[in-house]
Design an enzyme around this catalytic site. Sequence first.
Site, PDB file in Angstrom:
ATOM      1  N   CYS A 122       0.874  -1.179   0.000  1.00 52.45           N
ATOM      2  CA  CYS A 122       0.000   0.000   0.000  1.00 52.45           C
ATOM      3  C   CYS A 122       0.913   1.231   0.000  1.00 52.45           C
ATOM      4  CB  CYS A 122      -0.881  -0.020   1.247  1.00 52.45           C
ATOM      5  SG  CYS A 122       0.079   0.177   2.752  1.00 52.45           S
TER       6      CYS A 122
ATOM      7  N   GLU B 127      -0.731   0.893  16.047  1.00 45.35           N
ATOM      8  CA  GLU B 127      -1.363   2.139  15.581  1.00 45.35           C
ATOM      9  C   GLU B 127      -2.317   2.686  16.651  1.00 45.35           C
ATOM     10  OE1 GLU B 127      -3.525   2.041  11.769  1.00 45.35           O
ATOM     11  OE2 GLU B 127      -4.859   3.514  12.666  1.00 45.35           O
TER      12      GLU B 127
ATOM     13  N   SER C 170       0.833 -11.326   9.193  1.00 47.13           N
ATOM     14  CA  SER C 170       0.192 -10.092   8.723  1.00 47.13           C
ATOM     15  C   SER C 170      -1.325 -10.186   8.892  1.00 47.13           C
ATOM     16  CB  SER C 170       0.547  -9.870   7.239  1.00 47.13           C
ATOM     17  OG  SER C 170      -0.423  -9.066   6.628  1.00 47.13           O
TER      18      SER C 170
ATOM     19  N   SER D  71       1.399  -5.514   2.993  1.00 51.81           N
ATOM     20  CA  SER D  71       2.829  -5.603   3.304  1.00 51.81           C
ATOM     21  C   SER D  71       3.520  -6.670   2.462  1.00 51.81           C
ATOM     22  CB  SER D  71       2.990  -5.906   4.795  1.00 51.81           C
ATOM     23  OG  SER D  71       2.151  -6.986   5.158  1.00 51.81           O
TER      24      SER D  71
HETATM   25  S1  SF4 Z   1       0.029   2.086   5.999  1.00 56.16           S
HETATM   26 FE1  SF4 Z   1      -1.996   1.540   6.720  1.00 56.16          FE
HETATM   27  S2  SF4 Z   1      -3.196   3.405   6.592  1.00 56.16           S
HETATM   28 FE2  SF4 Z   1      -1.345   3.731   5.378  1.00 56.16          FE
HETATM   29  S3  SF4 Z   1      -1.946   3.228   3.283  1.00 56.16           S
HETATM   30 FE3  SF4 Z   1      -1.092   1.378   4.229  1.00 56.16          FE
HETATM   31  S4  SF4 Z   1      -2.819   0.266   5.060  1.00 56.16           S
HETATM   32 FE4  SF4 Z   1      -3.491   2.364   4.657  1.00 56.16          FE
END
Ligand code: SF4
Length: 294
Positions: free
Chosen positions: A12, A131, A235, A279
């Site tokens: 991501c 988080e 994960s 990830s």
């Molecule tokens: S790190 Fe978390 S909040 Fe940021 S883009 Fe990736 S999944 Fe989304």
Amino acid sequence: MEITVAKYAGFCPGVRRAINMADEALRVAEGNVYTLGPIIHNPQVVEDLQKRGMNILPDDPDALQDYYLAGCSVVVRSHGIPPKLTEFLLERGANLVDATCPTVKKAQKAAMRLAGEGYKLFVIGNTDHPEVKAILGHVNGEAVVIKETSELKEWWESQTRKVRKVGLIAQTTVDLLMFRSLVDGLINEVPELIREVMELKIINTLCRNTLARQAEALQLALASDFVVVVGGSNSSNTEFLRKICESTGTAVVKVESADELDLSLLRGMERLAILGGASTPGRIVEEVRRRILA
Ligand code: SF4
């Protein structure tokens, strides 16, 4: 066999940014380079960074006391950290490389705004998730973390003072079903809340990339006979993709690498989908695709 690789398979934006920042820190730093906890939940990526000189620090402040950090670079992963930990690291002379995902930063700011405006803050998510710990740290722990409506109900019933303003946010990677069910629970299943509360403010802190990845997983699972989900065994977002696919009744398997895939499972399948967690490096997703085609 027709193979569809998910558009959202692979890093991501927040994880990609964190990895790039860690790479850059390794390239330019003169002292030791650390990450606070493994940078992502993917053993291959973590191992690769370690081979190139990255060290991993515990993300528990008590366990950090014994480390000499002056002049070292410390990469803060995408989940972010509580401000007290930032202060501690700076006091110790560390150079911070803040790779907190901008979406996570928005959630931290939303929490601070609501708490600052006097709302009783609820955070939908998992108490143990880094988080969520970081978000709580931004409001001095003045928030209630909930995963189920029953927890919200219990909290409400234990209060002696009236609460007039309620604010709600979520851990960015919470799934839409959980978010919806808690918002619905807040309004429909805790009648005392609606009788007492004058203001209810919900800030949507969900990650768009995660929502799109989950929606695509559902669509692909419904359109396929078999799904391969690629990602680290530790994960949680990858495991959630597997569960989404499983809920459709389509056969699904989760693998960490191409070698782990038992090709005999694919015999007779006509439509196969390959998904990857946030990830999971795109390279490993591609290796899985090639192994199936070979
Ligand atoms: S790190 Fe978390 S909040 Fe940021 S883009 Fe990736 S999944 Fe989304």
